[in-house]
Design a protein around this motif. Structure first.
Motif, PDB file in Angstrom:
ATOM      1  N   LYS A   1       0.826  -1.204   0.000  1.00 10.48           N
ATOM      2  CA  LYS A   1       0.000   0.000   0.000  1.00 10.48           C
ATOM      3  C   LYS A   1       0.865   1.260   0.000  1.00 10.48           C
ATOM      4  O   LYS A   1       0.545   2.252  -0.682  1.00 10.48           O
ATOM      5  CB  LYS A   1      -0.915  -0.002   1.231  1.00 10.48           C
ATOM      6  CG  LYS A   1      -2.077  -0.974   1.139  1.00 10.48           C
ATOM      7  CD  LYS A   1      -3.049  -0.575   0.036  1.00 10.48           C
ATOM      8  CE  LYS A   1      -4.241  -1.529  -0.013  1.00 10.48           C
ATOM      9  NZ  LYS A   1      -5.176  -1.161  -1.117  1.00 10.48           N
ATOM     10  N   MET A   2       1.953   1.247   0.748  1.00  3.72           N
ATOM     11  CA  MET A   2       2.828   2.417   0.786  1.00  3.72           C
ATOM     12  C   MET A   2       3.455   2.670  -0.590  1.00  3.72           C
ATOM     13  O   MET A   2       3.636   3.830  -0.996  1.00  3.72           O
ATOM     14  CB  MET A   2       3.909   2.220   1.842  1.00  3.72           C
ATOM     15  CG  MET A   2       3.395   2.202   3.268  1.00  3.72           C
ATOM     16  SD  MET A   2       2.780   3.813   3.820  1.00  3.72           S
ATOM     17  CE  MET A   2       4.308   4.640   4.221  1.00  3.72           C
TER      18      MET A   2
ATOM     19  N   ILE B   1       0.790   4.366  -2.586  1.00  2.00           N
ATOM     20  CA  ILE B   1       0.644   5.760  -2.146  1.00  2.00           C
ATOM     21  C   ILE B   1       1.789   6.600  -2.704  1.00  2.00           C
ATOM     22  O   ILE B   1       1.589   7.744  -3.181  1.00  2.00           O
ATOM     23  CB  ILE B   1       0.585   5.832  -0.613  1.00  2.00           C
ATOM     24  CG1 ILE B   1      -0.707   5.186  -0.105  1.00  2.00           C
ATOM     25  CG2 ILE B   1       0.698   7.262  -0.125  1.00  2.00           C
ATOM     26  CD1 ILE B   1      -0.777   5.035   1.397  1.00  2.00           C
TER      27      ILE B   1
ATOM     28  N   VAL C   1      -7.521   3.318  -0.009  1.00  3.40           N
ATOM     29  CA  VAL C   1      -7.789   2.921   1.383  1.00  3.40           C
ATOM     30  C   VAL C   1      -9.256   2.592   1.607  1.00  3.40           C
ATOM     31  O   VAL C   1      -9.583   1.649   2.337  1.00  3.40           O
ATOM     32  CB  VAL C   1      -7.348   4.060   2.336  1.00  3.40           C
ATOM     33  CG1 VAL C   1      -7.667   3.720   3.776  1.00  3.40           C
ATOM     34  CG2 VAL C   1      -5.872   4.350   2.162  1.00  3.40           C
TER      35      VAL C   1
ATOM     36  N   TYR D   1      -5.853   2.651   7.794  1.00  2.00           N
ATOM     37  CA  TYR D   1      -6.028   4.036   8.224  1.00  2.00           C
ATOM     38  C   TYR D   1      -4.818   4.813   7.744  1.00  2.00           C
ATOM     39  O   TYR D   1      -3.679   4.439   8.017  1.00  2.00           O
ATOM     40  CB  TYR D   1      -6.149   4.135   9.753  1.00  2.00           C
ATOM     41  CG  TYR D   1      -7.210   3.216  10.310  1.00  2.00           C
ATOM     42  CD1 TYR D   1      -8.556   3.611  10.339  1.00  2.00           C
ATOM     43  CD2 TYR D   1      -6.866   1.947  10.789  1.00  2.00           C
ATOM     44  CE1 TYR D   1      -9.523   2.760  10.842  1.00  2.00           C
ATOM     45  CE2 TYR D   1      -7.835   1.100  11.290  1.00  2.00           C
ATOM     46  CZ  TYR D   1      -9.165   1.503  11.307  1.00  2.00           C
ATOM     47  OH  TYR D   1     -10.124   0.667  11.788  1.00  2.00           O
ATOM     48  N   LEU D   2      -5.107   5.939   7.003  1.00  2.00           N
ATOM     49  CA  LEU D   2      -4.047   6.710   6.360  1.00  2.00           C
ATOM     50  C   LEU D   2      -4.025   8.131   6.913  1.00  2.00           C
ATOM     51  O   LEU D   2      -5.072   8.782   7.042  1.00  2.00           O
ATOM     52  CB  LEU D   2      -4.268   6.745   4.844  1.00  2.00           C
ATOM     53  CG  LEU D   2      -3.307   7.629   4.043  1.00  2.00           C
ATOM     54  CD1 LEU D   2      -1.857   7.117   4.166  1.00  2.00           C
ATOM     55  CD2 LEU D   2      -3.736   7.678   2.571  1.00  2.00           C
ATOM     56  N   THR D   3      -2.818   8.595   7.188  1.00  2.00           N
ATOM     57  CA  THR D   3      -2.622   9.984   7.620  1.00  2.00           C
ATOM     58  C   THR D   3      -1.407  10.517   6.886  1.00  2.00           C
ATOM     59  O   THR D   3      -0.349   9.864   6.878  1.00  2.00           O
ATOM     60  CB  THR D   3      -2.401  10.070   9.144  1.00  2.00           C
ATOM     61  OG1 THR D   3      -3.547   9.544   9.820  1.00  2.00           O
ATOM     62  CG2 THR D   3      -2.180  11.532   9.552  1.00  2.00           C
TER      63      THR D   3
ATOM     64  N   SER E   1       1.660  -0.215  12.326  1.00  2.00           N
ATOM     65  CA  SER E   1       1.758   1.019  11.563  1.00  2.00           C
ATOM     66  C   SER E   1       3.066   1.053  10.798  1.00  2.00           C
ATOM     67  O   SER E   1       4.091   0.548  11.271  1.00  2.00           O
ATOM     68  CB  SER E   1       1.673   2.243  12.491  1.00  2.00           C
ATOM     69  OG  SER E   1       0.417   2.277  13.151  1.00  2.00           O
TER      70      SER E   1
ATOM     71  N   VAL F   1       4.027  10.169   5.589  1.00  2.00           N
ATOM     72  CA  VAL F   1       2.884   9.273   5.380  1.00  2.00           C
ATOM     73  C   VAL F   1       2.873   8.230   6.490  1.00  2.00           C
ATOM     74  O   VAL F   1       3.887   7.561   6.746  1.00  2.00           O
ATOM     75  CB  VAL F   1       2.945   8.580   4.006  1.00  2.00           C
ATOM     76  CG1 VAL F   1       1.764   7.632   3.838  1.00  2.00           C
ATOM     77  CG2 VAL F   1       2.953   9.623   2.897  1.00  2.00           C
TER      78      VAL F   1
ATOM     79  N   LEU G   1       0.625   4.951   7.653  1.00  2.00           N
ATOM     80  CA  LEU G   1      -0.425   3.989   7.288  1.00  2.00           C
ATOM     81  C   LEU G   1      -0.492   2.906   8.368  1.00  2.00           C
ATOM     82  O   LEU G   1       0.523   2.296   8.720  1.00  2.00           O
ATOM     83  CB  LEU G   1      -0.120   3.359   5.930  1.00  2.00           C
ATOM     84  CG  LEU G   1      -1.156   2.352   5.411  1.00  2.00           C
ATOM     85  CD1 LEU G   1      -2.492   3.053   5.151  1.00  2.00           C
ATOM     86  CD2 LEU G   1      -0.663   1.677   4.128  1.00  2.00           C
TER      87      LEU G   1
END
Length: 460
Positions: free
Chosen positions: A48-49, A52, A76, A83-85, A132, A147, A149
């Protein structure tokens, strides 16, 4: 608590070993499952990273991330456990994008940003495990953002909990099956031992003929059964020898006792002159002396048969002992005009007095059966790993059928002549017992009308 049952002890041992092995395998399986779930979780976050990173590099800047986050949301949304921030790298660390209900602000302070991908395991307020991943990523304009995740691992925890519950439920049943299987295998494996108890229960001093069948036994028990049968053979031979010895002894003692009693009864039946009483007493004294020699020889045989007699062994010169024995019989040989010669010398480990006794018995027999004026030769020689001393003499010789029995107790080639000469019938049996104690052997060779040779063979 110790149990006297061998099958129970073996069954418990196998069961405990099986239980320990099952627990070990269950623990290893739990650890392996935990490791694989962790590995899959990290792999999912890494994938996923990368996606992104690819989306951020496609012309997005800080403003576009706020205004058009659709490409990032597509990565996401639909995955309830992600959960992404995204946070800017300015001193105020403004949150540019936050997707998902999992609060991740606490991680922003404890999870320092870095170029490479970093991981952190933690638990939320409900105690659920979270993994995380954090990394600094470069936008299209060269600006860098942070980032973060996170992956909610409640499903993994549920899977591990289900595994533990299933293991706890199945483990007692599995241990019971292992115990029952171990007991059955032990009972089956020890079943041949019942044959030992059956045979042992039948063995008595009156009946030593029972033996174990070794054909259908395992190798280990077959060797034990073979040793058990050999032991029974030795016991049977010993009991038969003891019984034969008792019979022979009773026979040997009955004759002199009967003579003594008969002469005493006849003498006391009427009044006799003193000369007759004296003659009877002299005759009885001779019989009593013969009984005394038999008892002495029996005691000597018992002494020689005891293994403790080997404790007094020393280095003995066979020539010296033979020379001493020749001196003892010098007068007897001179009376018959016999010539005694000795050749050779060698040393052995043994008891000096017992070796003298064996040589005395052989030389006494040789002097008794050698014609007057003949030579008697003693020869000491070493051959290979043995040392021997032999006594040879001319004479009538011994018939071949008697040779295998000469060293038996109370065996006589000419019974009447041996008793007349005062023999007890134990002389050669004593010789054989002495040689057995010395781990050697006594041999005889004879030709009727030729030479007779007795040889004592010692280990070198």
């Amino acid at each position: 608590m110790r149990t006297s049952s061998l099958s129970m002890r073996l069954g418990l041992t196998v069961s405990l070993m099986g239980a320990g092995l099952v627990l070990l395998l269950a623990t290893l399986a739990y650890l392996a499952l935990t490791h694989e779930l962790e590995k899959l979780a990290r792999k999912g976050l890494e994938s996923k990273m990368e996606q992104i990173q690819h989306s951020l590099a496609q012309g997005l800047d800080a403003h576009a991330i706020r205004a058009r986050p659709h490409s990032l949301m597509d990565l996401v949304i639909g995955h309830d456990n992600f959960y992404l921030t995204i946070v800017g790298t300015a001193p105020d660390e403004t949150v540019l994008l936050s997707i998902g209900a999992k609060p991740q602000e606490p991680l922003l302070r404890g999870f320092s940003p870095r170029e490479t991908l970093g991981y952190l395991n933690w638990a939320d307020s409900n105690g659920n495990g979270v993994l995380s991943a954090s990394s600094l990523m470069r936008l299209a304009g060269g600006e860098r953002v942070r980032v973060l995740l996170s992956l909610d691992r409640r499903d993994d925890q549920a899977l591990l909990s289900a595994y533990l519950r299933a293991t706890v439920i199945a483990l007692p049943m599995l241990l019971i099956l292992i115990g029952m299987g171990a007991w059955w295998l032990v009972q089956r494996g020890l079943a041949p031992l019942k044959q030992f108890s059956h045979v042992a229960a039948k063995v008595t001093t009156q009946d030593l003929t029972h033996r174990l069948s070794v054909g259908n036994l395992p190798q280990e028990l077959g060797e034990l059964a073979q040793g058990f049968n050999v032991m029974l053979d030795r016991l049977d031979a010993g009991v038969q020898q003891l019984s034969q010895f008792s019979d022979d002894l009773a026979h040997e003692l009955r004759a002199p006792l009967t003579n003594l009693m008969g002469k005493a009864q006849v003498t006391l039946s009427r009044q006799r002159p003193p000369e007759e009483y004296k003659a009877v007493l002299e005759s009885n004294t001779e019989e009593l002396e013969r009984l005394g020699r038999i008892v002495s020889d029996m005691l000597f045989l018992a002494q020689v048969s005891h293994p403790a007699a080997r404790a007094s062994f020393i280095a003995v010169s066979l020539a010296d002992e033979a020379h001493r024995v020749m001196e003892l019989f010098a007068l007897s040989a001179e009376d018959k005009q016999l010539t005694l010669t000795l050749n050779g010398d060698a040393q052995v480990q043994g008891d000096r007095l017992m070796i003298q006794r064996a040589l005395s018995n052989l030389l006494s027999n040789a002097i008794r059966h050698t014609p007057a004026g003949s030579p008697i030769s003693l020869l000491v020689e070493a051959c290979g790993d043995t040392v021997s001393v032999s006594v040879s003499n001319p004479g009538q010789g011994i018939e071949v059928q008697h040779l295998p029995h000469l060293f038996e107790r109370f065996y006589r080639v000419d019974s009447s002549r041996a008793r007349t000469e005062g023999g007890t019938g134990l002389g050669l049996a004593i010789v054989r017992s002495i040689m057995t104690l010395h781990q050697g052997q006594a041999e005889v060779r004879s030709l009727p009308g030729g030479f007779t040779l007795f040889r004592l063979v010692f280990p070198g």
